[in-house]
Motif scaffolding. Structure first.
Motif, PDB file in Angstrom:
ATOM      1  N   LEU A   1       0.707  -1.205   0.056  1.00 21.45           N
ATOM      2  CA  LEU A   1      -0.118  -0.032   0.110  1.00 21.45           C
ATOM      3  C   LEU A   1       0.835   1.128  -0.103  1.00 21.45           C
ATOM      4  O   LEU A   1       0.437   2.177  -0.484  1.00 21.45           O
TER       5      LEU A   1
ATOM      6  N   ARG B   1       2.079   1.939  -3.740  1.00 20.32           N
ATOM      7  CA  ARG B   1       1.087   2.541  -4.276  1.00 20.32           C
ATOM      8  C   ARG B   1       0.586   3.881  -3.888  1.00 20.32           C
ATOM      9  O   ARG B   1      -0.429   4.373  -4.322  1.00 20.32           O
ATOM     10  N   ALA B   2       1.111   4.426  -2.810  1.00 17.80           N
ATOM     11  CA  ALA B   2       0.798   5.718  -2.452  1.00 17.80           C
ATOM     12  C   ALA B   2      -0.474   5.811  -1.398  1.00 17.80           C
ATOM     13  O   ALA B   2      -1.016   6.871  -1.474  1.00 17.80           O
ATOM     14  N   GLU B   3      -0.771   4.586  -1.178  1.00 21.98           N
ATOM     15  CA  GLU B   3      -2.214   4.556  -0.191  1.00 21.98           C
ATOM     16  C   GLU B   3      -1.824   4.428   1.222  1.00 21.98           C
ATOM     17  O   GLU B   3      -2.058   3.516   1.856  1.00 21.98           O
TER      18      GLU B   3
ATOM     19  N   ASP C   1      -2.928   5.890   3.778  1.00 14.63           N
ATOM     20  CA  ASP C   1      -4.316   5.889   4.914  1.00 14.63           C
ATOM     21  C   ASP C   1      -4.662   4.509   5.046  1.00 14.63           C
ATOM     22  O   ASP C   1      -4.870   4.019   6.337  1.00 14.63           O
ATOM     23  N   GLY C   2      -4.469   3.530   4.120  1.00 15.61           N
ATOM     24  CA  GLY C   2      -4.857   2.199   4.134  1.00 15.61           C
ATOM     25  C   GLY C   2      -3.584   1.244   4.702  1.00 15.61           C
ATOM     26  O   GLY C   2      -3.929   0.265   5.265  1.00 15.61           O
TER      27      GLY C   2
ATOM     28  N   LYS D   1     -10.056  13.602   8.438  1.00  7.44           N
ATOM     29  CA  LYS D   1      -9.033  13.282   8.003  1.00  7.44           C
ATOM     30  C   LYS D   1      -7.610  13.837   8.120  1.00  7.44           C
ATOM     31  O   LYS D   1      -7.825  15.043   8.050  1.00  7.44           O
TER      32      LYS D   1
ATOM     33  N   THR E   1       0.783  12.316   7.170  1.00  7.92           N
ATOM     34  CA  THR E   1       0.888  11.084   7.726  1.00  7.92           C
ATOM     35  C   THR E   1       2.026  10.814   8.500  1.00  7.92           C
ATOM     36  O   THR E   1       2.835  11.860   8.442  1.00  7.92           O
TER      37      THR E   1
END
Length: 195
Positions: free
Chosen positions: A118, A121-123, A125-126, A181, A185
């Protein structure tokens, strides 16, 4: 020769064949049991070897603990985390602490691999929940086997990915409060403030 010794020799002649027959029967039973157990262990080793080379074999949680561990490792490398978690719980029994620690470690590795996928894939938050879940599994592995160096090392890697904040711990209940949100991060390499 005294009468005691004569009667002892006579008794030995009468029971000698029965004792020999009994000893032979016990030896035969032990041999059959050992051969059956060897056959079971050999079949289990063949299944473990097949799982390690990548062949999928179905394993129930009540089978041999080494076979269950090999299945957990197989599922973990393929990203089947939910299936692996069920089998890890099957290893949590007294006397199996070392194998349960290895199972928790394998599950933690699968979760951390998912987090890295993740992140790539630059996700971002997940990725956070998977990192936190992997840290939990590494902690459990270290509780079961305190000198498990690999679990300590991977726990340190996961901890460096996302820091633990005491304010984020859940205090009660099964439901999490919805947080606004975040703009930034905790994953390294991402700026934490204004440019």
């Amino acid at each position: 020769m005294s009468s005691f010794w004569r009667s002892a020799v006579a008794l030995w002649r009468e029971v000698r064949s029965a004792l020999l027959l009994l000893a032979l029967s016990v030896f035969a039973a032990i041999s059959v049991f050992g051969a059956l157990r060897w056959r079971e262990v050999d079949a289990e080793n063949v299944e473990i070897a097949a799982l390690r080379v990548g062949r999928d074999i179905s394993v129930a949680g009540d089978e041999g603990p080494e076979l269950v561990l090999a299945r957990i490792e197989f599922l973990g490398t393929r990203g089947e985390i939910d299936s692996a978690r069920i089998l890890v719980d099957a290893l949590d029994r007294p006397g199996r602490e070392a194998l349960a620690a290895k199972g928790r470690y394998a599950l933690g590795n699968a979760l951390l691999r998912r987090a890295f996928e993740l992140i790539e894939r630059a996700e971002l938050d997940g990725a956070g929940p998977f990192v936190n879940l992997s840290k939990r599994e590494y902690r459990r592995a270290m509780q079961l086997a305190p000198y498990y160096w690999d679990a300590k090392f991977n726990f340190d890697v996961a901890t460096r990915l996302i820091r633990d904040y005491p304010g984020f711990e859940q205090k009660h209940g099964d439901e999490l409060e919805v947080e606004p949100k975040k703009l930034w991060t905790d994953v390294p390499g991402v700026p934490k403030g204004l440019p």
